[in-house]
Design a protein around this motif. Structure first.
Motif, PDB file in Angstrom:
ATOM      1  N   ALA B 145       0.843  -1.201   0.000  1.00  0.00           N
ATOM      2  CA  ALA B 145       0.000   0.000   0.000  1.00  0.00           C
ATOM      3  C   ALA B 145       0.881   1.255   0.000  1.00  0.00           C
ATOM      4  O   ALA B 145       0.640   2.207  -0.760  1.00  0.00           O
ATOM      5  CB  ALA B 145      -0.912  -0.009   1.227  1.00  0.00           C
ATOM      6  N   PHE B 146       1.904   1.243   0.835  1.00  0.00           N
ATOM      7  CA  PHE B 146       2.873   2.345   0.904  1.00  0.00           C
ATOM      8  C   PHE B 146       3.546   2.536  -0.461  1.00  0.00           C
ATOM      9  O   PHE B 146       3.587   3.660  -1.006  1.00  0.00           O
ATOM     10  CB  PHE B 146       3.887   2.013   2.005  1.00  0.00           C
ATOM     11  CG  PHE B 146       5.183   2.763   1.984  1.00  0.00           C
ATOM     12  CD1 PHE B 146       5.211   4.151   1.894  1.00  0.00           C
ATOM     13  CD2 PHE B 146       6.388   2.085   2.114  1.00  0.00           C
ATOM     14  CE1 PHE B 146       6.425   4.838   1.903  1.00  0.00           C
ATOM     15  CE2 PHE B 146       7.605   2.767   2.125  1.00  0.00           C
ATOM     16  CZ  PHE B 146       7.621   4.138   2.002  1.00  0.00           C
ATOM     17  N   ALA B 147       4.018   1.434  -1.055  1.00  0.00           N
ATOM     18  CA  ALA B 147       4.679   1.517  -2.356  1.00  0.00           C
ATOM     19  C   ALA B 147       3.716   2.041  -3.423  1.00  0.00           C
ATOM     20  O   ALA B 147       4.078   2.874  -4.258  1.00  0.00           O
ATOM     21  CB  ALA B 147       5.217   0.138  -2.766  1.00  0.00           C
ATOM     22  N   GLY B 148       2.475   1.568  -3.374  1.00  0.00           N
ATOM     23  CA  GLY B 148       1.473   2.033  -4.329  1.00  0.00           C
ATOM     24  C   GLY B 148       1.241   3.531  -4.220  1.00  0.00           C
ATOM     25  O   GLY B 148       1.102   4.233  -5.228  1.00  0.00           O
ATOM     26  N   SER B 149       1.224   4.028  -2.981  1.00  0.00           N
ATOM     27  CA  SER B 149       0.972   5.471  -2.791  1.00  0.00           C
ATOM     28  C   SER B 149       2.093   6.299  -3.413  1.00  0.00           C
ATOM     29  O   SER B 149       1.854   7.393  -3.914  1.00  0.00           O
ATOM     30  CB  SER B 149       0.803   5.801  -1.301  1.00  0.00           C
ATOM     31  OG  SER B 149       2.046   5.886  -0.638  1.00  0.00           O
ATOM     32  N   LEU B 150       3.315   5.777  -3.410  1.00  0.00           N
ATOM     33  CA  LEU B 150       4.442   6.533  -3.962  1.00  0.00           C
ATOM     34  C   LEU B 150       4.452   6.525  -5.492  1.00  0.00           C
ATOM     35  O   LEU B 150       4.956   7.463  -6.108  1.00  0.00           O
ATOM     36  CB  LEU B 150       5.768   5.963  -3.441  1.00  0.00           C
ATOM     37  CG  LEU B 150       5.992   6.081  -1.932  1.00  0.00           C
ATOM     38  CD1 LEU B 150       7.335   5.479  -1.551  1.00  0.00           C
ATOM     39  CD2 LEU B 150       5.917   7.536  -1.466  1.00  0.00           C
TER      40      LEU B 150
END
Lengths: 454, 454
Positions: B145-150
């Motif tokens: 989720a964190f990677a997707g947000s970036l």
């Protein structure tokens, strides 16, 4: 996007001295005994604190040495990083540079261990084996619990009821460190019973919880009390934040034009701001310094600068500070660490002297900023810290509007891992902006003590 | 107690290459197509993964370059610190030196972003805008989720139901990063509906959740799938942990004799261990390397080395690995990240070759170790990581009994901030040791696929 992001120092660069702003400020108004209204001397505070901390409280020495065993524990996470928020800058399309000092790297998750560790250490040196304290958001309680576990000190934490109920994981963290956690107001103290008699459904407040913790210490000679903010020695301990930041900015090649932190009792704010203010007070350049508070508990922006008690039951000395009145109970909003009726005397003094600005925000705007920050930089801020994030974003947007490439530095005082309930409420639309009760504030201010010295 | 505690590297020392142990191991058993049982080629995997990741999966090059934009994001928290647990050593009164590599400093709280970031990056490079995945403990889901947000990628996470129910804050973290989170088994997929039909009260499993996420990717050409462990390319991405640790040990003056990590699918274990094993395989000294698993899901210690499916619905290729059988559903114990029926093929191969040891622990002993660690070092470990802590403590106590001053290094793969419910159950006595169902294991193993190649 490939330039340096983290500005780190090695552990030999943990500051060796705390910076005492009292050396550079005018003599502050005296602290008064709650019964006699005469200036308190060190011995008046002895039931609560060990003498070393009392001497720090009244010291006007500019530098106070940090004991080596305290610095040794700081090595576990300090120096904390100064981080350039390049992705947030990019998302905002601002010419401003945004830096944040990240205190959430501590084991307890905020800046609070910076004072909990030395407080526990000086108590241990004085032979104390039991400490009481209060906690709002839970960051301070967790930190003193952590410090107690390292020094073999029993810690009892009175946790403000709305926080106790909202945050079972925070309580579990304190218990993991071995502390005991009690919902406040409790039936264990006179102060707690009085608060419950007045309002059985009281959500609690830091003022009430302080009364309970202080009462236990006053009545039990083998127990001392520890406070996580407001007092001079607590702010003193936090100045390692700003001292590290000054060294780290030398590595960046930038110099902050605007310094921002949230302010409840004032400790993380002072921790970042005072060392920079000290440079200014000793002839350095002037910077904008902004204390950010919740609109629902607007101590600096709506409070009165007057003598007041630090707690609800009036067990503490009278301090001249910005206050909403010691009987003021703010709404049960989510930034529990900012729900305090007063403001540290030193921060209040700096505000009166025009050295700092203050700004109040409603909570929805703060959570919006917190989510934007998390999606850009990865770190989910504590609800308290979202106030600083909001202000930093607004300042960066101002720079954009004005076409100015200013350097902004804010204190990300803690992470929100134990506050996700607030984010859940935010996403589900249950979180609303809350105003303080204007009539309650008026009546609370009307009850401020009459002090002859004023 | 005043010697150096943290061994840090600056961000220029983030590794530039991943270490691929396939270059130093014998050729592994082929991965087989689930329908044809013929070796899979890169094109068979294209519905699931972008080609760059598939090529990494099958590569035998020793070094694979880490793209600069991936390293740039790693700068937010990497290199992670190597910390000497001096206070734990003192509490144990052991002559052993205990070090831990702390991966909980990542924004998502574990080592998982080490693979989530490059997986999101290579998907983005391939023009993919939607990813599905599964999560057990929640660490992997949070990280993707964190990677997707970036990278502006929509992420949907199938979270194992018992974890979804136990950990609302973990879900909130994923949502804060902008991901969508679905309890698995769900009614949204054929695999989920089949699992619910078989057992409406299913606590879920990683095997089921993988089936759901894979099914969505297979059926939607614009969606790809991401896995947080088990596969070669995931283990590859984690090798930055061990590479950093090797550099950091040069700073300590010590050389680890024992290397320890917990193992669910094998990614944090491989991340720390493979670079050290690589040194051994290329002629260096031999060290003890221990994979620690839960006694309730004892893949290495009780599983069979055989071809098996990676998921419950048999959508994935057949991999030769240590497995309890793809229909095995472990009890709903608290270390959700270790509830996987299989083990990565490369870790299984290393175990078969005698390069590593395996050990299984019951959970009460692990939580006891986790609390002891928290009280000594401040950090509350994730339930998965407490398995590594338990083993490190036991090895340190063995050293004490044997009078040996060995150097122990374990991977503290994540913090437990989102797992405090498990600690609450531990303190309240609700947490009990859980055994797998021996009859279920026997039947699950009896159902292993018949593979002609074996």
């Amino acid at each position: 996007m490939s330039a340096q992001v983290k500005f780190t120092l090695d552990e030999t660069q943990i500051p060796k001295y705390w910076y005492n702003i009292a050396a550079d400020l005018p003599t502050p108004p005296a602290v008064l005994h709650p019964a006699t209204q005469q200036p308190v001397g060190p011995s008046d505070l002895e039931p609560l604190f060990p003498m070393e901390l009392i001497l720090q409280e009244v010291s006007t020495e500019r530098e106070i040495e940090i004991p080596e065993p305290v610095r040794d524990i700081f090595r576990l996470w300090r120096p904390s990083p100064l981080i350039r928020a390049r992705r947030l800058e990019q998302a905002l399309d601002t010419p401003a540079k945004i830096y944040f000092k990240y205190e959430g790297v501590s084991p307890a998750g905020s800046h609070k261990p910076n004072s909990a560790i030395p407080q526990a250490w000086f108590n241990k040196q004085a032979g104390i084996k039991k400490l009481t304290t209060e906690t709002g958001a839970g960051q301070w309680g967790s930190s003193l619990a952590f410090a107690g576990s390292l020094f073999g000190i029993d810690v009892t934490v009175y946790q403000v009821r709305c926080s106790y109920d909202q945050k079972p994981y925070r309580r579990a963290l304190m218990e993991t460190y071995g502390a005991k956690c009690i919902s406040s107001p409790s039936t264990q103290t006179e102060s707690g019973r009085a608060a419950l008699a007045a309002n059985p459904d009281s959500p609690g407040s830091l003022g009430i919880a302080i009364s309970e913790a202080v009462e236990i210490a006053v009545k039990n000679p083998d127990v001392k009390y520890a406070l996580g903010s407001v007092l001079n020695h607590v702010l003193l301990h936090q100045t390692i934040i700003g001292q590290e930041a000054i060294k780290q900015f030398e590595l960046t090649g930038d110099d902050p034009d605007v310094i921002i932190a949230c302010a409840g009792g004032g400790s993380n704010f002072a921790g970042l701001a005072f060392p920079f203010l000290g440079l200014t007070l000793r002839g350095g350049r002037r910077r904008r310094v902004i204390a950010v508070e919740p609109a629902a508990c607007p101590t600096l922006t709506r409070g009165k600068y007057a003598y007041d008690y630090g707690d609800t039951a009036h067990l503490t000395p009278l301090v001249k500070m910005h206050t909403l009145g010691s009987t003021f109970v703010p709404p049960g909003f989510h930034a529990g660490g900012l729900r305090y009726h007063g403001m540290s005397g030193q921060v209040s003094q700096a505000y009166e002297l025009g050295l700092i600005e203050a700004r109040a925000y409603q909570q929805l705007a703060c959570f919006e900023a917190g989510v934007q920050f998390a999606r850009a930089e990865g770190i989910v801020p504590a609800p308290e810290s979202t106030h600083a994030v909001r202000c930093a974003i607004d300042e960066a947007l101002r720079c954009k509007a004005e076409g100015k490439a200013e350097t902004i530095c804010f204190n990300l005082s803690g992470h929100g891992h134990f506050d996700m309930g607030a984010y859940i409420n935010y996403f589900s639309g249950k979180l609303v902006d809350q105003d303080y009760d204007a009539a309650e504030l008026a009546s609370s201010l009307a009850e401020l003590p009459q002090v002859a010295a004023e």
